[in-house]
Design an enzyme around this catalytic site. Sequence first.
Site, mmCIF file in Angstrom:
data_model
loop_
_atom_site.group_PDB
_atom_site.id
_atom_site.type_symbol
_atom_site.label_atom_id
_atom_site.label_comp_id
_atom_site.label_asym_id
_atom_site.label_seq_id
_atom_site.Cartn_x
_atom_site.Cartn_y
_atom_site.Cartn_z
ATOM 1 N N LYS A 1 0.828 -1.208 0.000
ATOM 2 C CA LYS A 1 0.000 0.000 0.000
ATOM 3 C C LYS A 1 0.863 1.259 0.000
ATOM 4 O O LYS A 1 0.521 2.267 -0.633
ATOM 5 C CB LYS A 1 -0.932 0.000 1.225
ATOM 6 C CG LYS A 1 -1.811 1.262 1.358
ATOM 7 C CD LYS A 1 -2.683 1.477 0.139
ATOM 8 C CE LYS A 1 -3.634 2.644 0.186
ATOM 9 N NZ LYS A 1 -3.636 3.591 1.248
ATOM 10 N N GLU B 1 0.977 6.892 -6.591
ATOM 11 C CA GLU B 1 -0.108 7.881 -6.630
ATOM 12 C C GLU B 1 0.459 9.305 -6.611
ATOM 13 O O GLU B 1 0.032 10.160 -7.398
ATOM 14 C CB GLU B 1 -1.022 7.660 -5.432
ATOM 15 C CG GLU B 1 -2.100 8.708 -5.228
ATOM 16 C CD GLU B 1 -2.781 8.522 -3.890
ATOM 17 O OE1 GLU B 1 -2.829 9.505 -3.113
ATOM 18 O OE2 GLU B 1 -3.253 7.408 -3.596
#
Length: 320
Positions: A172, A179
């Site tokens: 993650k 991102e």
Amino acid sequence: MENKTYGIVGLGKMGANLALQAAEKGYKMIGYDKHLPTDIEQENLVLAHSLQSMVDQLETPRKIFIYIPAGAAIDYVIAELAPLLSEGDIIIDGGNSYWGDSIRRAAKLKEQGLHLVDCGTSGGVSGARNGACFMVGGDKEAVDQLEGLLRDLAVPNGYSYTGNSGSGHFVKLVHNGIEFGMLQAIGEGMALLQNYREKLDISDILHTWNHGSVVRSWLIELMKTLYDEKEGFNVPSYVEDTGEVNWLVSDAMSMEVSIPVIAQSVMQLIASRDSNQISSKAIAMMRNGFGGHPFGTDAVIEHERHFGKVGGYPPVEPKG
């Protein structure tokens, strides 16, 4: 028979919406928060007024999600929960905890006969409510007991078992770094569009890009939605974040893995917060000192910046 009763600590935006989605899909959710929300109503969602009350309402093996901000608060909650649990019970950290912390916490709980599963969760508030993406690390025997719920809460193909403790939160974290790089690239693209010599229909361009182009994505969709809603870039330039990608940059240095785009995106984000721009002022002072360059704007220098270059990049003369 599958135990479909779960506890959830933390009923903020993510926790509450995941609990509501699970409740609607037939799972019984026992929720606890220090500040219990008053706007949650669902037949299969019960609000408990203490951790003990929540634990008492769970079937064994107990399975309890934690959805609170990363940091020492996770350790505090685990320290309060662990004495209330029995061997084989499972705690699932669904927040953005540092993967090294997850390894440490899992090892400590294992000594007590308890499991910690690190569950990286992506998709934002909308994903929590309508279908998220999960990256899950931990002992396989514990994760197997959660897989039915997690697959039900995920979008199709939005679930992955990543391996041992810590791997879910590491994956993650890498996801968040990617991102940041994507956000920075899109942001720079918006600056270029905004500064073109003619006024461009940026909303229409974003709409077009999201239909068949290589850069089509949810982020481009969000960019168009917010651009339309705000009627342009009429928001503060200050960008806030919770700091996870800083950890990734540090980890990359320890791992000796080069991540220049992600690292630069973090630097740009930090730069957005400096309205005083001391570094820029210092540069201006030094330039004034060695070259007499002015402080602030100067029409002559601006003209030279725009028109000092007459021709283009010269072609290379063929050899021979």
